[in-house]
Motif scaffolding. Structure first.
Motif, mmCIF file in Angstrom:
data_model
loop_
_atom_site.group_PDB
_atom_site.id
_atom_site.type_symbol
_atom_site.label_atom_id
_atom_site.label_comp_id
_atom_site.label_asym_id
_atom_site.label_seq_id
_atom_site.Cartn_x
_atom_site.Cartn_y
_atom_site.Cartn_z
ATOM 1 N N ARG A 132 -69.999 15.364 -44.656
ATOM 2 C CA ARG A 132 -69.934 16.809 -44.375
ATOM 3 C C ARG A 132 -71.234 17.493 -44.785
ATOM 4 O O ARG A 132 -71.778 18.329 -44.052
ATOM 5 C CB ARG A 132 -68.750 17.428 -45.116
ATOM 6 N N ASP A 133 -71.748 17.162 -45.968
ATOM 7 C CA ASP A 133 -72.991 17.763 -46.448
ATOM 8 C C ASP A 133 -74.172 17.383 -45.565
ATOM 9 O O ASP A 133 -75.089 18.184 -45.350
ATOM 10 C CB ASP A 133 -73.267 17.340 -47.893
ATOM 11 N N GLN A 134 -74.138 16.159 -45.049
ATOM 12 C CA GLN A 134 -75.209 15.705 -44.169
ATOM 13 C C GLN A 134 -75.233 16.544 -42.895
ATOM 14 O O GLN A 134 -76.291 16.998 -42.446
ATOM 15 C CB GLN A 134 -74.997 14.231 -43.827
ATOM 16 N N ILE A 135 -74.060 16.759 -42.310
ATOM 17 C CA ILE A 135 -73.970 17.581 -41.098
ATOM 18 C C ILE A 135 -74.428 19.008 -41.395
ATOM 19 O O ILE A 135 -75.187 19.611 -40.623
ATOM 20 C CB ILE A 135 -72.529 17.587 -40.555
ATOM 21 N N LEU A 136 -73.985 19.545 -42.515
ATOM 22 C CA LEU A 136 -74.317 20.921 -42.867
ATOM 23 C C LEU A 136 -75.820 21.086 -43.077
ATOM 24 O O LEU A 136 -76.407 22.100 -42.684
ATOM 25 C CB LEU A 136 -73.552 21.323 -44.132
ATOM 26 N N GLY A 137 -76.444 20.077 -43.690
ATOM 27 C CA GLY A 137 -77.889 20.138 -43.905
ATOM 28 C C GLY A 137 -78.664 20.158 -42.604
ATOM 29 O O GLY A 137 -79.627 20.934 -42.440
ATOM 30 N N VAL A 138 -78.256 19.334 -41.662
ATOM 31 C CA VAL A 138 -78.911 19.308 -40.351
ATOM 32 C C VAL A 138 -78.683 20.630 -39.628
ATOM 33 O O VAL A 138 -79.610 21.200 -39.040
ATOM 34 C CB VAL A 138 -78.396 18.131 -39.506
#
Length: 209
Positions: free
Chosen positions: A23-29
């Motif tokens: 989830r954090d990876q998607i949010l960062g992108v």
């Protein structure tokens, strides 16, 4: 049929991660893309491709593109709401105000693109949920300011006066970071002087009125 090397590369691109990390990876992108591009130019398919995930995961974690965008804005704005030093009873008011403004400008300068994206987001179709996020952020900022400035019994009038100051701070940083019409030193002088006068003189006068 794809060769074995291609299948291995695909599996590497879509490696399994713990739920929170994914989830954090998607949010960062998404944060980076919404900062660099206009809202209309960003798609969930592009975000998924950059994050190395299936598009369905974006909808699973965040819902629609709009909801993902609102989550990005929420994170951007709240990250600035807490830019204030801890309350220090020994520090004179002038020094406290000066330090508050210094920390705020540090954060805005370090993350100029994301800061401007957060400001620009308020005009996003006059979205009521976005308006709620921005208003909540301003309320949190005001409460931080009241704590740091050591106001013992703040009134609703004082809170309203300080909320108007947030508009000045947003406009001033835009003039500095985006329009290049003011320098950082000029913005610091403007914001520190204005906040000091607001707390000492204007807010009491407004209360009496």
């Amino acid at each position: 049929m794809a060769p074995p090397s291609s299948r291995r590369a695909a599996r590497a691109s879509y490696q399994r991660l713990p739920r929170d990390e994914r989830r954090d990876q998607i949010l960062g992108v998404a944060r980076r893309m919404f900062t660099e591009l206009a809202y209309a130019d960003v798609s969930t398919a592009a975000i998924a491709r950059e994050a190395g995930v299936q598009r369905g995961l974006i909808h699973y974690y965040f819902g629609t593109k709009r909801e993902l965008f609102l989550e990005v804005v929420r994170g951007l704005t709240l990250s600035y709401a807490g830019q204030a030093p801890p309350a220090d009873a020994a520090m004179p008011l002038e020094e406290t105000v000066d330090l508050c403004v210094h920390l705020f400008l540090d954060a805005a300068e370090t993350n100029a693109d994301t800061w401007l994206a957060a400001l620009d987001a308020e005009g996003f179709g006059q979205d009521p949920e976005l308006r709620r996020i921005v208003n909540k952020t301003r309320d949190v900022t005001v409460e931080h300011m009241l704590t740091v400035l050591r106001v013992p019994e703040p009134t609703d009038t004082l809170r309203a006066v300080l909320r108007t100051y947030s508009g000045l701070a947003e406009t001033a940083t835009r003039q500095w970071l985006q329009e290049k019409t003011l320098s950082r030193a000029q913005v610091h002088t403007l914001l520190a002087g204005s906040l000091l006068v607001l707390v000492r003189d204007i807010a009491p006068a407004v209360e009496r009125a």
